[in-house]
Every structure is written in C-alpha cells, then in structure tokens.
Design a protein around this motif. Structure first.
Motif, PDB file in Angstrom:
ATOM      1  N   ASP A   1     -16.368  -7.471   4.793  1.00  0.00           N
ATOM      2  CA  ASP A   1     -17.361  -6.587   5.038  1.00  0.00           C
ATOM      3  C   ASP A   1     -16.959  -5.206   5.030  1.00  0.00           C
ATOM      4  O   ASP A   1     -17.793  -4.315   5.577  1.00  0.00           O
ATOM      5  CB  ASP A   1     -17.527  -6.947   6.599  1.00  0.00           C
ATOM      6  CG  ASP A   1     -18.152  -8.394   6.772  1.00  0.00           C
ATOM      7  OD1 ASP A   1     -18.790  -8.759   5.852  1.00  0.00           O
ATOM      8  OD2 ASP A   1     -17.662  -8.962   7.905  1.00  0.00           O
TER       9      ASP A   1
ATOM     10  N   PRO B   1     -17.035  -1.460   3.172  1.00  0.00           N
ATOM     11  CA  PRO B   1     -18.226  -0.905   2.607  1.00  0.00           C
ATOM     12  C   PRO B   1     -18.053  -1.247   1.040  1.00  0.00           C
ATOM     13  O   PRO B   1     -16.952  -1.269   0.384  1.00  0.00           O
ATOM     14  CB  PRO B   1     -17.970   0.664   2.745  1.00  0.00           C
ATOM     15  CG  PRO B   1     -17.286   0.732   3.913  1.00  0.00           C
ATOM     16  CD  PRO B   1     -16.298  -0.550   4.193  1.00  0.00           C
TER      17      PRO B   1
ATOM     18  N   THR C   1     -17.979  -3.727  -0.779  1.00  0.00           N
ATOM     19  CA  THR C   1     -16.833  -4.903  -1.258  1.00  0.00           C
ATOM     20  C   THR C   1     -17.537  -5.882  -2.032  1.00  0.00           C
ATOM     21  O   THR C   1     -17.120  -6.129  -3.136  1.00  0.00           O
ATOM     22  CB  THR C   1     -16.056  -5.578  -0.012  1.00  0.00           C
ATOM     23  OG1 THR C   1     -15.447  -4.626   0.677  1.00  0.00           O
ATOM     24  CG2 THR C   1     -15.149  -6.716  -0.523  1.00  0.00           C
TER      25      THR C   1
ATOM     26  N   TYR D   1     -20.952   7.193  13.345  1.00  0.00           N
ATOM     27  CA  TYR D   1     -21.201   5.647  12.555  1.00  0.00           C
ATOM     28  C   TYR D   1     -22.483   4.971  13.639  1.00  0.00           C
ATOM     29  O   TYR D   1     -21.741   4.824  14.769  1.00  0.00           O
ATOM     30  CB  TYR D   1     -20.002   5.014  12.701  1.00  0.00           C
ATOM     31  CG  TYR D   1     -19.147   5.241  11.618  1.00  0.00           C
ATOM     32  CD1 TYR D   1     -18.874   4.818  10.379  1.00  0.00           C
ATOM     33  CD2 TYR D   1     -18.231   6.553  12.077  1.00  0.00           C
ATOM     34  CE1 TYR D   1     -18.028   5.364   9.223  1.00  0.00           C
ATOM     35  CE2 TYR D   1     -17.276   6.678  10.953  1.00  0.00           C
ATOM     36  CZ  TYR D   1     -17.344   6.200   9.451  1.00  0.00           C
ATOM     37  OH  TYR D   1     -16.600   6.904   8.438  1.00  0.00           O
TER      38      TYR D   1
ATOM     39  N   ASP E   1     -25.965  -6.856  -1.814  1.00  0.00           N
ATOM     40  CA  ASP E   1     -24.611  -6.503  -1.074  1.00  0.00           C
ATOM     41  C   ASP E   1     -25.020  -6.211   0.467  1.00  0.00           C
ATOM     42  O   ASP E   1     -25.833  -5.595   0.736  1.00  0.00           O
ATOM     43  CB  ASP E   1     -24.249  -5.055  -1.574  1.00  0.00           C
ATOM     44  CG  ASP E   1     -22.743  -4.680  -1.254  1.00  0.00           C
ATOM     45  OD1 ASP E   1     -22.609  -4.994   0.112  1.00  0.00           O
ATOM     46  OD2 ASP E   1     -22.065  -4.118  -1.706  1.00  0.00           O
TER      47      ASP E   1
ATOM     48  N   THR F   1     -23.624  -5.216   2.699  1.00  0.00           N
ATOM     49  CA  THR F   1     -23.187  -3.832   3.524  1.00  0.00           C
ATOM     50  C   THR F   1     -24.099  -2.867   2.969  1.00  0.00           C
ATOM     51  O   THR F   1     -23.814  -1.675   3.895  1.00  0.00           O
ATOM     52  CB  THR F   1     -21.778  -3.563   3.043  1.00  0.00           C
ATOM     53  OG1 THR F   1     -21.741  -3.113   1.797  1.00  0.00           O
ATOM     54  CG2 THR F   1     -20.884  -4.697   3.357  1.00  0.00           C
TER      55      THR F   1
ATOM     56  N   HIS G   1     -25.625   2.450   4.626  1.00  0.00           N
ATOM     57  CA  HIS G   1     -24.902   1.141   5.032  1.00  0.00           C
ATOM     58  C   HIS G   1     -25.722   0.333   6.092  1.00  0.00           C
ATOM     59  O   HIS G   1     -26.075   0.944   7.109  1.00  0.00           O
ATOM     60  CB  HIS G   1     -23.354   1.190   5.295  1.00  0.00           C
ATOM     61  CG  HIS G   1     -22.738   1.705   4.224  1.00  0.00           C
ATOM     62  ND1 HIS G   1     -22.257   0.759   3.275  1.00  0.00           N
ATOM     63  CD2 HIS G   1     -22.019   2.795   3.540  1.00  0.00           C
ATOM     64  CE1 HIS G   1     -21.660   1.297   2.433  1.00  0.00           C
ATOM     65  NE2 HIS G   1     -21.388   2.549   2.516  1.00  0.00           N
ATOM     66  N   SER G   2     -25.467  -0.918   5.983  1.00  0.00           N
ATOM     67  CA  SER G   2     -26.099  -1.736   7.208  1.00  0.00           C
ATOM     68  C   SER G   2     -25.099  -1.987   8.319  1.00  0.00           C
ATOM     69  O   SER G   2     -23.825  -1.481   8.195  1.00  0.00           O
ATOM     70  CB  SER G   2     -26.011  -3.094   6.521  1.00  0.00           C
ATOM     71  OG  SER G   2     -24.909  -3.951   6.338  1.00  0.00           O
TER      72      SER G   2
ATOM     73  N   GLU H   1     -23.815  -4.449   9.492  1.00  0.00           N
ATOM     74  CA  GLU H   1     -22.850  -5.429   9.325  1.00  0.00           C
ATOM     75  C   GLU H   1     -21.691  -4.942   8.605  1.00  0.00           C
ATOM     76  O   GLU H   1     -20.401  -5.571   8.543  1.00  0.00           O
ATOM     77  CB  GLU H   1     -23.473  -6.600   8.407  1.00  0.00           C
ATOM     78  CG  GLU H   1     -24.691  -7.357   8.810  1.00  0.00           C
ATOM     79  CD  GLU H   1     -24.952  -8.354   7.950  1.00  0.00           C
ATOM     80  OE1 GLU H   1     -24.157  -9.297   7.437  1.00  0.00           O
ATOM     81  OE2 GLU H   1     -26.127  -8.227   7.261  1.00  0.00           O
ATOM     82  N   THR H   2     -21.598  -3.787   8.071  1.00  0.00           N
ATOM     83  CA  THR H   2     -20.507  -2.995   7.632  1.00  0.00           C
ATOM     84  C   THR H   2     -19.148  -2.621   8.339  1.00  0.00           C
ATOM     85  O   THR H   2     -19.572  -2.268   9.479  1.00  0.00           O
ATOM     86  CB  THR H   2     -21.054  -1.731   6.728  1.00  0.00           C
ATOM     87  OG1 THR H   2     -21.866  -2.064   6.081  1.00  0.00           O
ATOM     88  CG2 THR H   2     -19.752  -1.337   5.855  1.00  0.00           C
ATOM     89  N   LYS H   3     -18.067  -3.096   8.162  1.00  0.00           N
ATOM     90  CA  LYS H   3     -16.921  -2.810   8.974  1.00  0.00           C
ATOM     91  C   LYS H   3     -16.307  -1.604   8.269  1.00  0.00           C
ATOM     92  O   LYS H   3     -15.826  -1.447   7.035  1.00  0.00           O
ATOM     93  CB  LYS H   3     -16.052  -4.006   8.876  1.00  0.00           C
ATOM     94  CG  LYS H   3     -14.754  -3.910   9.540  1.00  0.00           C
ATOM     95  CD  LYS H   3     -13.634  -4.974   9.224  1.00  0.00           C
ATOM     96  CE  LYS H   3     -14.197  -6.108   9.987  1.00  0.00           C
ATOM     97  NZ  LYS H   3     -14.001  -6.132  11.540  1.00  0.00           N
ATOM     98  N   PHE H   4     -16.256  -0.463   9.260  1.00  0.00           N
ATOM     99  CA  PHE H   4     -15.387   0.779   8.686  1.00  0.00           C
ATOM    100  C   PHE H   4     -14.203   0.908   9.587  1.00  0.00           C
ATOM    101  O   PHE H   4     -14.040   0.394  10.618  1.00  0.00           O
ATOM    102  CB  PHE H   4     -16.201   1.847   9.329  1.00  0.00           C
ATOM    103  CG  PHE H   4     -17.600   2.028   8.487  1.00  0.00           C
ATOM    104  CD1 PHE H   4     -17.512   2.402   7.285  1.00  0.00           C
ATOM    105  CD2 PHE H   4     -18.709   1.677   8.882  1.00  0.00           C
ATOM    106  CE1 PHE H   4     -18.683   2.660   6.437  1.00  0.00           C
ATOM    107  CE2 PHE H   4     -19.879   1.855   8.314  1.00  0.00           C
ATOM    108  CZ  PHE H   4     -19.926   2.275   6.971  1.00  0.00           C
TER     109      PHE H   4
END
Length: 221
Positions: free
Chosen positions: A15, A17, A19, A38, A65, A67, A87-88, A90-93
C-alpha cells in the motif's frame, strides 16, 4: 559539534505510494515534492519524476493502481516526465512519521522496484524509532547503509556490522529473527515474549537495548 547521521534504507509494503505501478513496470521514480498535510478523506497530491521505456504502459498501470485516484503528466523532458499524482485514502505513507521524529528526507526514489529513502538523523535513537514505527505498520524495513556526517567518517553497511551483545541479548535477537518478528507478517511481540518466557514490556526493553548497541557499534569510533 553534535554528531548526526545519514541513513539509506529500503521500505516495502503493497500500500505504499505507487507500489503496484512500480512492481509491474520498469519505471524509475523519484519523489519531487512532499505535502505539508495528508488528507485521508480527499487524498494526497504528490509530484514524481518518472523515467521508463514505455510511458503508455506506466500510465496503464496507474489506471489500475489502488493507491492512485487520478493523475496527469505536467511536464515532459527528453529523459523523463513529471507526473502529478492524486493518491487514494488507501495509500500508506511513512513520511508524516519521519517529519514527526525530526528526521529530514534527503531523497526518495525507487531501487529494484521498492522505495529507497535517504534520511538525515540528528541522533541514532530517532532512526531506531522510525524502524519501530515501520515494524508496527508491517512495513518491511531494510537498512542498506549508514554513516556519520563528520568529516572523513567511514560508511557502514547494515549487513556487515559485528555487534557485541550479551548471551541473553543474542538469545532474544535470535528468537525474534527466527519467529519472523522483524518481518511484516511475522510473530507479534506477545508471541516472541511468550516463547522467551518474559513479558512484552521486558522484550521491548531488550530490543531497545539491542538496537542501541547496533547503532552505537555502527556510529561510534
């Protein structure tokens, strides 16, 4: 003068960005901007420079994608394109935690289809805190290289250090490694502590001391 450090590491998680796009194309990507906030509701916008053999293939990957919610190519150069990526949620930062810990991002780029980070740290403890954060978030963290910012300081590589640990610390470290504690889907702290017949808080103390020795061995003369 206070000693500070430069660390290079690779992080991976499905997850993070872009990926899916990184893993399905030959694109080489560099983050060109970091947002100040964010927004989980409306998403986050970032700019990336992208070099690849087939931009149509890369843009097709963006379309599926998870993300990414939207994108546009804002600039085109002979050797790369700059994309604005929406970015959605769901994206993990991990960059907000980096900022909160007082670490400075020097570069973020892709290496071997994963994200490679180059960070400046004012002290060793904050690097350990970032590693612990990645572990808690199930983000794979691989330390590639670390060195002091002092003049003529030597560089050290994560897989070449010989660390002086006590027998008990070695037992804890071996058990944690064997049970997969350092892996995103590995054993939990409670499971490792149970195998060692200690409390999770005692395990945490052991691991912090082990990490402190690792960083001290790498950084101190």
């Amino acid at each position: 003068m206070t000693r500070s450090f430069i660390a290079e590491m690779t992080i991976s998680h499905p997850d993070l960005p872009l990926t899916p796009s990184i893993r399905s194309t030959d694109a080489k990507i560099t983050v060109e901007s970091q947002p100040l906030t964010y927004d989980e509701a409306s998403g986050t916008i970032l700019f990336y420079s992208v070099t690849c053999s087939d931009y149509r293939e890369f843009e097709s990957a963006l379309a599926t994608d998870h993300t990414v919610t939207d994108w546009e190519a804002t600039m085109t150069f002979p050797d790369c394109r700059v994309y604005q990526i929406y970015h959605s949620s769901e994206t993990k930062f991990t960059t907000p935690e980096i900022a909160d810990l007082g670490l400075q991002v020097l570069t973020i780029r892709t290496v071997d289809r994963n994200w490679n980070l180059r960070l400046h740290a004012p002290d060793r403890e904050r690097l350990g805190d970032y590693w612990q954060f990645c572990r808690a978030e199930k983000v794979q963290f691989d330390l590639e290289k670390i060195y002091s910012t002092e003049p003529q300081a030597n560089a050290f590589y994560g897989d070449r250090a010989e660390i002086s640990l006590t027998e008990r610390q070695r037992e804890v470290a071996r058990t944690a490694a064997r049970t997969g504690y350092y892996e995103p889907e590995g054993a939990s702290a409670a499971e490792v502590a149970d195998e060692l017949d200690i409390s999770p808080s005692t395990l945490s103390t052991h691991l912090r001391r082990i990490m402190a020795k690792v960083f001290r061995q790498l950084f101190d003369d």
